[in-house]
Write a protein that holds these residues in place. Structure first.
Motif, PDB file in Angstrom:
ATOM      1  N   SER A 196      49.281  61.914  18.619  1.00  0.00           N
ATOM      2  CA  SER A 196      48.397  61.477  17.690  1.00  0.00           C
ATOM      3  C   SER A 196      48.173  62.144  16.425  1.00  0.00           C
ATOM      4  O   SER A 196      47.659  61.681  15.281  1.00  0.00           O
ATOM      5  N   LEU A 197      48.483  63.507  16.484  1.00  0.00           N
ATOM      6  CA  LEU A 197      48.499  64.379  15.399  1.00  0.00           C
ATOM      7  C   LEU A 197      49.503  64.081  14.420  1.00  0.00           C
ATOM      8  O   LEU A 197      49.360  64.025  13.171  1.00  0.00           O
ATOM      9  N   VAL A 198      50.834  64.084  14.802  1.00  0.00           N
ATOM     10  CA  VAL A 198      51.914  63.618  13.948  1.00  0.00           C
ATOM     11  C   VAL A 198      52.006  62.373  13.245  1.00  0.00           C
ATOM     12  O   VAL A 198      52.221  62.219  12.101  1.00  0.00           O
ATOM     13  N   VAL A 199      51.444  61.203  14.000  1.00  0.00           N
ATOM     14  CA  VAL A 199      51.231  59.893  13.070  1.00  0.00           C
ATOM     15  C   VAL A 199      50.091  59.852  11.977  1.00  0.00           C
ATOM     16  O   VAL A 199      50.309  59.086  11.355  1.00  0.00           O
ATOM     17  N   GLN A 200      49.540  60.887  11.981  1.00  0.00           N
ATOM     18  CA  GLN A 200      48.225  61.198  10.926  1.00  0.00           C
ATOM     19  C   GLN A 200      48.736  61.930   9.702  1.00  0.00           C
ATOM     20  O   GLN A 200      48.205  61.862   8.832  1.00  0.00           O
ATOM     21  N   ALA A 201      50.267  62.298   9.809  1.00  0.00           N
ATOM     22  CA  ALA A 201      50.810  63.100   8.673  1.00  0.00           C
ATOM     23  C   ALA A 201      52.086  62.339   8.278  1.00  0.00           C
ATOM     24  O   ALA A 201      52.725  61.869   9.054  1.00  0.00           O
ATOM     25  N   PRO A 202      52.401  62.480   7.025  1.00  0.00           N
ATOM     26  CA  PRO A 202      53.857  61.983   6.697  1.00  0.00           C
ATOM     27  C   PRO A 202      54.655  63.082   7.097  1.00  0.00           C
ATOM     28  O   PRO A 202      54.601  64.035   7.534  1.00  0.00           O
ATOM     29  N   ALA A 203      56.136  62.366   7.206  1.00  0.00           N
ATOM     30  CA  ALA A 203      57.535  62.889   7.617  1.00  0.00           C
ATOM     31  C   ALA A 203      57.312  63.268   9.243  1.00  0.00           C
ATOM     32  O   ALA A 203      56.158  62.998   9.880  1.00  0.00           O
ATOM     33  N   ASP A 204      58.382  63.826   9.744  1.00  0.00           N
ATOM     34  CA  ASP A 204      58.434  63.775  11.286  1.00  0.00           C
ATOM     35  C   ASP A 204      57.628  65.079  11.938  1.00  0.00           C
ATOM     36  O   ASP A 204      57.268  64.955  12.969  1.00  0.00           O
ATOM     37  N   THR A 205      57.529  66.096  10.860  1.00  0.00           N
ATOM     38  CA  THR A 205      56.992  67.406  11.574  1.00  0.00           C
ATOM     39  C   THR A 205      55.927  67.811  10.954  1.00  0.00           C
ATOM     40  O   THR A 205      55.215  68.854  11.500  1.00  0.00           O
ATOM     41  N   ASP A 206      55.378  67.080   9.987  1.00  0.00           N
ATOM     42  CA  ASP A 206      54.012  67.966   9.232  1.00  0.00           C
ATOM     43  C   ASP A 206      52.907  67.987  10.230  1.00  0.00           C
ATOM     44  O   ASP A 206      52.238  68.885  10.026  1.00  0.00           O
ATOM     45  N   GLY A 207      52.509  66.942  11.096  1.00  0.00           N
ATOM     46  CA  GLY A 207      51.578  67.024  11.943  1.00  0.00           C
ATOM     47  C   GLY A 207      51.511  67.941  13.232  1.00  0.00           C
ATOM     48  O   GLY A 207      50.681  67.901  13.807  1.00  0.00           O
ATOM     49  N   LEU A 208      52.654  68.369  13.152  1.00  0.00           N
ATOM     50  CA  LEU A 208      52.959  69.135  14.889  1.00  0.00           C
ATOM     51  C   LEU A 208      51.858  70.381  14.780  1.00  0.00           C
ATOM     52  O   LEU A 208      51.859  70.977  13.852  1.00  0.00           O
ATOM     53  N   PRO A 209      51.097  70.707  15.735  1.00  0.00           N
ATOM     54  CA  PRO A 209      50.050  71.354  15.837  1.00  0.00           C
ATOM     55  C   PRO A 209      50.496  72.697  16.599  1.00  0.00           C
ATOM     56  O   PRO A 209      51.415  72.921  17.308  1.00  0.00           O
ATOM     57  N   THR A 210      49.600  73.704  16.202  1.00  0.00           N
ATOM     58  CA  THR A 210      49.704  74.959  16.949  1.00  0.00           C
ATOM     59  C   THR A 210      49.028  74.671  18.265  1.00  0.00           C
ATOM     60  O   THR A 210      48.515  73.580  18.440  1.00  0.00           O
ATOM     61  N   ALA A 211      49.108  75.691  19.264  1.00  0.00           N
ATOM     62  CA  ALA A 211      48.345  75.531  20.513  1.00  0.00           C
ATOM     63  C   ALA A 211      46.951  75.311  20.348  1.00  0.00           C
ATOM     64  O   ALA A 211      46.137  74.450  21.145  1.00  0.00           O
ATOM     65  N   ALA A 212      46.454  76.156  19.576  1.00  0.00           N
ATOM     66  CA  ALA A 212      44.989  76.262  19.161  1.00  0.00           C
ATOM     67  C   ALA A 212      44.585  74.724  18.837  1.00  0.00           C
ATOM     68  O   ALA A 212      43.381  74.468  19.058  1.00  0.00           O
ATOM     69  N   ALA A 213      45.305  74.243  17.841  1.00  0.00           N
ATOM     70  CA  ALA A 213      44.826  73.028  17.026  1.00  0.00           C
ATOM     71  C   ALA A 213      44.965  71.971  18.121  1.00  0.00           C
ATOM     72  O   ALA A 213      44.248  71.147  18.290  1.00  0.00           O
TER      73      ALA A 213
END
Length: 309
Positions: free
Chosen positions: A275-292
């Motif tokens: 759900s975090l990845v689809v809220q950002a452009p490109a394939d990896t921009d939205g990948l979170p840290t564990a804390a996020a």
């Protein structure tokens, strides 16, 4: 591959501005796991060219070990062009025939590169690139078994790479070799010829699978194991760019599995990362840290403050 992403909302044939990024099923998962705090190594091939340098630089920046990568002085780095739109169909164009990645061979899959790994993840895209890449994938699975690593497999069916028959012939047998299967409902129907419950049962009883995770058409997900199954509904979030959600889901699931979380928690974390990845452009921009991930999951499940103050 090097990804050239058209300006938001513009169809590919009309776009004049592009943003450079990196894309690739296994490398996306490696980046996702690295950001979530896991040690990861990506084994692959890029050209000895500016695009290849850019790919490796981005992976290194996320902490991915690229010591198992070969740079080919003759073959180029693969290229992917696509546009991005939350509602309209997305146009994806691959330029990887004869690329360095397509020349992957079993010789590059060295046992020492896998030692210490708890899980080895591969997608169906890799064996579909060429016959030598298919042999390399089979060698990867064999050598993963030698070092005691679990094999995670995502079919990641892309029909621009091959016909349905070719996918069934090349990728279908690999599903039965995986310890962890993460697949779309439609992919299991294509490759195994049955509904997801029937396919999951077959993989659990006739193959190596311990768990089969099915991404359903309604965007819910089901984890099927030998002790039963559980389901996770998708989180409702605004979608900016849906591409990359599957790889993000796989990274989220594998992170939970590596931490020995139960299937319900693993599905929730996988859905959260996607759900975090689809809220950002490109394939990896939205990948979170564990804390996020944890903050976001708490907000989604319990309604806690989503603003990190």
């Amino acid at each position: 591959m090097l990804l050239m992403l058209a300006e938001p909302g513009m169809p590919l044939d009309r776009a004049v501005s592009f943003r450079r990024s990196v894309a690739g099923a296994e490398s996306n998962v490696a980046q996702g796991l690295a950001r979530l705090g896991h040690w990861t190594r990506w084994i692959g091939r890029v050209g000895d060219d500016p695009a290849g340098e850019a790919v490796l630089r981005e992976l290194r920046a996320d902490g991915v070990d690229v010591s198992g990568v070969e740079m080919d002085p003759q073959a180029p780095t693969g290229l992917l062009l696509r546009d991005s739109h939350p509602q309209r169909a997305i146009d994806v164009q691959y330029y990887r025939s004869g690329s360095a990645a397509s020349l992957l061979s079993p010789d590059q899959i060295r046992v020492e590169a896998l030692e210490g790994a708890r899980v080895v993840h591969v997608s169906g895209i890799t064996p579909m690139l060429s016959e030598s890449a298919a042999r390399a994938t089979r060698a990867l699975i064999e050598r993963a078994r030698q070092v005691g690593a679990a094999v995670s497999f995502d079919p990641n069916v892309r029909r621009k790479i091959g016909t349905d028959h070719e996918w069934i012939r090349v990728v279908g047998p690999l599903l039965r070799e995986a310890d962890l299967v993460i697949a779309g409902e439609d992919e299991l129907e294509l490759l195994l010829g049955g509904g997801f419950e029937e396919s999951a049962k077959a993989l659990l009883t006739l193959g190596h699978a311990r768990t089969v995770v099915v991404k359903r058409r309604d965007h819910s997900a089901v984890a099927v194991g030998r002790q039963g199954q559980c389901t996770r509904a998708p989180f409702s979030v605004p979608v900016v760019d849906p591409v990359g959600a599957g790889d993000a889901f796989a990274a989220g699931w594998l992170s939970a599995w590596l931490r020995e979380a139960g299937p319900e928690q693993a599905l929730a974390e996988a859905a959260c990362v996607a759900s975090l990845v689809v809220q950002a452009p490109a394939d990896t921009d939205g990948l979170p840290t564990a804390a996020a991930r944890d903050r976001t999951l708490a907000a989604l499940l319990r309604g806690t403050d989503s603003v990190h103050r």
